[in-house]
Write a protein that holds these residues in place. Structure first.
Motif, PDB file in Angstrom:
ATOM      1  N   PRO B  42       7.310   3.148   7.121  1.00 34.05           N
ATOM      2  CA  PRO B  42       7.277   4.173   6.080  1.00 34.05           C
ATOM      3  C   PRO B  42       6.689   5.461   6.637  1.00 34.05           C
ATOM      4  O   PRO B  42       5.970   5.435   7.638  1.00 34.05           O
ATOM      5  CB  PRO B  42       6.324   3.572   5.045  1.00 34.05           C
ATOM      6  N   TYR B  43       7.004   6.555   5.990  1.00 36.17           N
ATOM      7  CA  TYR B  43       6.342   7.796   6.354  1.00 36.17           C
ATOM      8  C   TYR B  43       4.895   7.706   5.877  1.00 36.17           C
ATOM      9  O   TYR B  43       4.615   7.307   4.753  1.00 36.17           O
ATOM     10  CB  TYR B  43       7.036   8.999   5.701  1.00 36.17           C
ATOM     11  N   SER B  58       0.638   6.202   2.266  1.00 33.43           N
ATOM     12  CA  SER B  58       2.006   5.829   2.616  1.00 33.43           C
ATOM     13  C   SER B  58       2.977   6.342   1.566  1.00 33.43           C
ATOM     14  O   SER B  58       2.731   6.218   0.364  1.00 33.43           O
ATOM     15  CB  SER B  58       2.102   4.306   2.703  1.00 33.43           C
ATOM     16  N   ASP B  59       4.073   6.903   2.015  1.00 31.82           N
ATOM     17  CA  ASP B  59       5.102   7.364   1.094  1.00 31.82           C
ATOM     18  C   ASP B  59       6.128   6.281   0.794  1.00 31.82           C
ATOM     19  O   ASP B  59       7.032   6.479   0.013  1.00 31.82           O
ATOM     20  CB  ASP B  59       5.837   8.568   1.718  1.00 31.82           C
ATOM     21  N   LEU B 152      11.890  -0.156  -4.861  1.00 34.72           N
ATOM     22  CA  LEU B 152      12.646  -0.432  -6.084  1.00 34.72           C
ATOM     23  C   LEU B 152      11.861  -0.027  -7.328  1.00 34.72           C
ATOM     24  O   LEU B 152      12.412   0.539  -8.272  1.00 34.72           O
ATOM     25  CB  LEU B 152      13.018  -1.918  -6.141  1.00 34.72           C
ATOM     26  N   ALA B 153      10.557  -0.305  -7.310  1.00 39.49           N
ATOM     27  CA  ALA B 153       9.714   0.056  -8.459  1.00 39.49           C
ATOM     28  C   ALA B 153       9.635   1.572  -8.599  1.00 39.49           C
ATOM     29  O   ALA B 153       9.777   2.115  -9.701  1.00 39.49           O
ATOM     30  CB  ALA B 153       8.321  -0.545  -8.284  1.00 39.49           C
ATOM     31  N   ASP B 154       9.437   2.258  -7.477  1.00 42.25           N
ATOM     32  CA  ASP B 154       9.312   3.717  -7.530  1.00 42.25           C
ATOM     33  C   ASP B 154      10.638   4.379  -7.892  1.00 42.25           C
ATOM     34  O   ASP B 154      10.686   5.371  -8.612  1.00 42.25           O
ATOM     35  CB  ASP B 154       8.834   4.256  -6.168  1.00 42.25           C
ATOM     36  N   ARG B 219      -4.608   4.478  -1.933  1.00 39.59           N
ATOM     37  CA  ARG B 219      -3.850   3.242  -1.702  1.00 39.59           C
ATOM     38  C   ARG B 219      -2.991   2.912  -2.910  1.00 39.59           C
ATOM     39  O   ARG B 219      -1.924   2.311  -2.787  1.00 39.59           O
ATOM     40  CB  ARG B 219      -4.821   2.076  -1.475  1.00 39.59           C
ATOM     41  N   LEU B 220      -3.513   3.248  -4.097  1.00 38.94           N
ATOM     42  CA  LEU B 220      -2.814   2.927  -5.340  1.00 38.94           C
ATOM     43  C   LEU B 220      -3.068   4.060  -6.334  1.00 38.94           C
ATOM     44  O   LEU B 220      -4.076   4.050  -7.047  1.00 38.94           O
ATOM     45  CB  LEU B 220      -3.341   1.589  -5.896  1.00 38.94           C
ATOM     46  N   PRO B 221      -2.156   5.019  -6.383  1.00 44.36           N
ATOM     47  CA  PRO B 221      -2.375   6.159  -7.286  1.00 44.36           C
ATOM     48  C   PRO B 221      -2.535   5.689  -8.736  1.00 44.36           C
ATOM     49  O   PRO B 221      -1.830   4.771  -9.178  1.00 44.36           O
ATOM     50  CB  PRO B 221      -1.095   6.984  -7.118  1.00 44.36           C
ATOM     51  N   LYS B 222      -3.461   6.302  -9.432  1.00 44.77           N
ATOM     52  CA  LYS B 222      -3.763   5.857 -10.797  1.00 44.77           C
ATOM     53  C   LYS B 222      -2.593   6.092 -11.750  1.00 44.77           C
ATOM     54  O   LYS B 222      -2.464   5.414 -12.766  1.00 44.77           O
ATOM     55  CB  LYS B 222      -5.041   6.521 -11.309  1.00 44.77           C
TER      56      LYS B 222
END
Lengths: 283, 518
Positions: B42-43, B58-59, B152-154, B219-222
């Motif tokens: 990933p980028y 990570s993008d 897939l989720a994004d 790591r996990l955007p809110k």
């Protein structure tokens, strides 16, 4: 959303707010506190529940405007709301019939001692209360305290009202004149509580203090409120907030409570400057 | 998803006639060619850049990378990846749907087994689970299953194509879920789909539990957590924030006058442990929980725009070697000290943290000091941290978990000057529910005792995740939530049957029978 039903200015910088929080009101006991957040970007701060009305579903808090958050809360009016109110938190005050109890409140700590004095009186104790403040203007809840006390002494540091001196002077006088009370509850600034503990330690008078450390979640999760009591580590939010005064390490807590003074000052200054030309309660 | 238990109609499993259905094959290029495609990366934000912000490191994959990665799947007849997944996501099936361009179908396929793909695609330790068992990985790099899941989720979120799965007819029974972390959200989603009326009670002012207060934004955007929470709400689940079960309401009130048929406890392990060394209560010593909650939940990194402060000095020393220690170190690093150190009392090999996190932490310039254990923290005259005293360790015999025990080397004490210390040596279960629920059996560590189905010592009360395990992963909490949902459904179905049985002979309803139907 927790609506404010009523507000009242008790003294310059000290406000009383009646807030709609039915679930909290139903469960609250003397000694419990809530954590509130005034705005969506606000911090969580603990405030003692001074009184509650389970029928009306309301609780009463009293706040002294010191930093940004407390100034914002003091600026709230009936019809405004708190973003969040959660509680009741902490262990309730151990209330039983001890005999003669001295209840000491210093500054805005009177707001915290009031429900305890009320509960102790209701439990059959002879309640002697001492309320102290820096100066006359800052004396709060005098009538309320008088109503739940068999005897009430008021002290001011500058002698502008009541007896000139500290609450510990008044306590010493009671001990000297009437003998040792069966228990003492002292709530106020940390140096005051430490001073009371030092007075009652020698004569071995059972003494409780209510601590006000830095807190965030109020459920034992952040550990910010940890205090040393005897040789144990306690979380004031879940194990307290009341502890045996003779076992509390006050010096450590006083230092810990200064942790965020610098950023808090910075935040307050920035906020003051931004509100100079506007009504602060809409910030 | 069907209500009572899962019907076993998955390819590869034995059908009702006992025959093993063959998995379909859709990827057109020959397996040998597939093996030539290297695993996609990933980028990622450049380390030097990312330590100056809280944006996601990570993008993930774009469509092109995700599609090409799907081409690498060998479409095994007996997909071991699926077995290695704690919730048995049908990985080959979603990869095939991705390959075929049916992105909606692919994410639906994942959601059949795991309702939180945007979260798990980011924080699952795939390298130890599905990807560790991937057959391609025997010779080459395994498939980037997590990154495809995340894509897939994004992709779905970006295109706004989410539609809630079908919800079964109302069962007329209510379930209370305590805590809105990954376990609680899963239980709520599963039971809501089965037709139960679910309310989640959350102690904090925002839903998400550890996903909100613990795992860092980078790591996990809110926003991702909020979106996932909204998808749970889209199933009709109600979330009540600012309610502390054990304080505001009790479990017995929920099961009694409030008419909930069952309760799931997913309150997690949020209570910080300390080392019990001198100086631990000096100002400038934080638990990892405090540091992370201030930054993640309260947004202290945006101070003074947000009111919650955090005071990190010129140097931060983080104590611990787990994921939380990595999160604490990387979070501290971004607050802007000159130096961030991490001390761990064993060696690199014994560190429990995910490899990827250790790697990220090192990239970000965090200095690791192994075989180093703190013995005291020293303060200045104002009560603020000044230095940490440590001793060097060597490794002895393995302990009962197989990890080699650290043994202090005598006379090896040395001090590190620092003005902040973060204690990240682990969390204990939150005790409030246990203390206020009579008859709920707990272990000596304070965790709630449960059987395999998640049932506690009290009928109608179920638990899972960290509150029963003491410290596990997000995906384990999801797995526990899934199995508890099945047993809650079984429990409530039985109640329903008993109820309808007892109502038929026109008995008058006794007062003691009021709780089941509200």
């Amino acid at each position: 959303m927790y609506r404010i039903i009523q507000t009242e200015t008790l003294a310059p910088t000290i406000s009383k707010l009646v807030i709609e929080a039915p679930l909290v009101a139903r469960k609250r006991k003397a000694g419990n506190f809530v954590i509130v957040r005034a705005t969506p970007t606000g911090e969580r701060i603990p405030l003692t529940i001074v009184d509650s009305d389970p029928e009306e579903g309301t609780i009463v808090i009293i706040v002294q405007a010191i930093g940004k958050t407390t100034h914002i809360i003091s600026g709230l009016r009936a019809g405004d709301h708190f973003e969040d109110v959660v509680g009741p938190l902490g262990e309730p005050t151990p209330v039983s019939d001890f005999g003669t109890v001295v209840c000491i409140g210093g500054g805005v700590g009177v707001a915290v001692i009031y429900p305890i004095a009320k509960a102790l009186k209701a439990a059959g104790n002879r309640v002697i209360s001492i309320i102290g403040s820096r100066t006359r203007d800052l004396v709060i809840l005098e009538d309320e305290m008088a109503a739940v006390s068999d005897e009430l002494l008021v002290t001011t540091d500058d002698g502008s009202y009541g007896t000139k001196g500290f609450v510990t002077d008044a306590l010493q006088k009671i001990i000297d004149g009437q003998g040792n009370p069966d228990a003492v509850y002292a709530i106020g600034p940390l140096p005051m509580m430490r001073a009371v503990a030092n007075v009652t330690r020698g004569p071995e008078i059972r003494t409780w203090v209510s601590l006000n450390p830095i807190m965030m979640d109020g459920t034992g999760m952040c550990g910010a409120c940890r205090v040393t009591v005897g040789d144990e580590l306690k979380f004031a939010c879940v194990d307290g907030p009341e502890f045996d005064a003779h076992l509390v390490n006050f010096d450590e807590l006083i230092a810990r409570n200064r942790t965020y003074s610098d950023p808090e000052k910075e935040s307050f200054e920035a906020w003051k400057n931004s509100t100079e030309t506007t009504d602060c309660r809409h910030q | 998803m069907s209500g009572t238990g899962q019907t076993n109609n998955k390819p590869g499993a034995a059908g009702p006639d006992g025959k093993v259905e063959k998995r379909r094959k859709v990827i057109e290029i020959p397996p040998r060619e597939r093996m030539k495609i290297p695993r996609h990366l990933p980028y990622e934000q450049d380390p030097a850049e990312r330590v100056t912000n809280f944006c996601e490191v990570s993008d993930g994959f774009n469509l092109e990378k995700a599609f090409s990665e799907a081409n690498r799947c060998l479409e095994c007849n007996d997909p071991v990846c699926m077995k290695a997944c704690p919730v048995n996501v049908d990985i080959p099936a979603f990869i095939q749907l991705l390959y075929e361009g049916d992105y909606e179908g692919a994410i639906r396929k994942i959601r059949e087994s795991n309702y939180l793909p945007a979260i798990c695609g980011r924080v699952c330790p795939q390298e130890n689970l599905c990807e560790n068992s991937c057959i391609v990985g025997k010779k080459l790099e395994p498939l980037a299953i997590g990154k495809m899941e995340r894509f897939l989720a994004d992709f779905e979120a970006r295109n706004g194509t989410f539609t809630p799965p079908p919800i079964a007819e109302s069962k007329g029974q209510k379930v209370a879920v305590v805590g809105s972390g990954p376990g609680g959200l899963t239980v709520a989603a599963e039971l809501a789909q089965m037709g139960y009326e679910v309310t989640i009670f959350e102690a904090l002012h925002e839903a998400g539990g550890v996903l909100k207060y613990g795992i860092p934004e980078f790591r996990l955007p809110k926003q991702i957590v909020d979106e996932e929470v909204n998808r749970v709400k889209a199933l009709g689940v109600t979330i009540q924030t600012n309610v502390i079960i054990g304080r505001t309401l009790t479990i017995d009130e929920l099961l009694g006058e409030m008419g909930y048929g069952a309760v799931y406890i997913g309150t997690g392990a949020g209570s910080p442990r300390f080392l019990n060394i001198p100086g631990e209560n000096l100002s400038g010593v934080y638990s990892a929980s405090e540091l992370l909650t201030r930054v993640n939940l309260m947004k202290a990194y945006k101070f003074p725009e947000f009111d919650t402060p955090l005071k990190i000095g010129k140097k931060v020393v983080v104590l611990g070697g787990g994921d939380v220690a990595m999160d604490a170190a990387r979070t501290s690093r971004r607050i802007g000290p000159e130096k961030t150190l991490l001390l761990y009392r064993r060696s690199r090999e014994e560190m429990p943290a995910r490899l990827e996190e250790v790697h990220h932490a090192e990239e970000e310039g965090i200095e690791f000091h192994f075989l180093t254990s703190p013995v005291a923290i020293h303060g200045d005259e104002t009560g603020w941290v000044r230095a940490i005293e440590c001793e060097k360790m060597r490794l002895g015999e393995p302990d009962e978990k197989g990890r080699r025990r650290p043994i202090p080397i005598e006379g090896s004490n040395f001090t590190i000057e620092t003005d902040s210390v973060v204690v990240a040596i682990g969390q204990s279960p939150n005790p409030i529910v246990q203390q206020t629920t009579p008859g709920l059996d707990t272990t000596k560590w304070g965790t709630i005792v449960v059987d395999e189905s998640g049932a506690t010592s009290r009928p109608g009360i179920f638990a899972g995740g960290d509150i029963s395990r003491g410290g596990a992963t997000v995906i384990q909490a999801v797995a526990d939530g899934k199995s508890a949902s099945r047993s809650i459904d079984a429990y409530l179905s039985k109640l329903r049957e008993e109820q309808s049985g007892s109502e038929e002979p026109a008995q008058s309803r006794s007062a003691g029978n009021r709780q089941a139907t509200e």
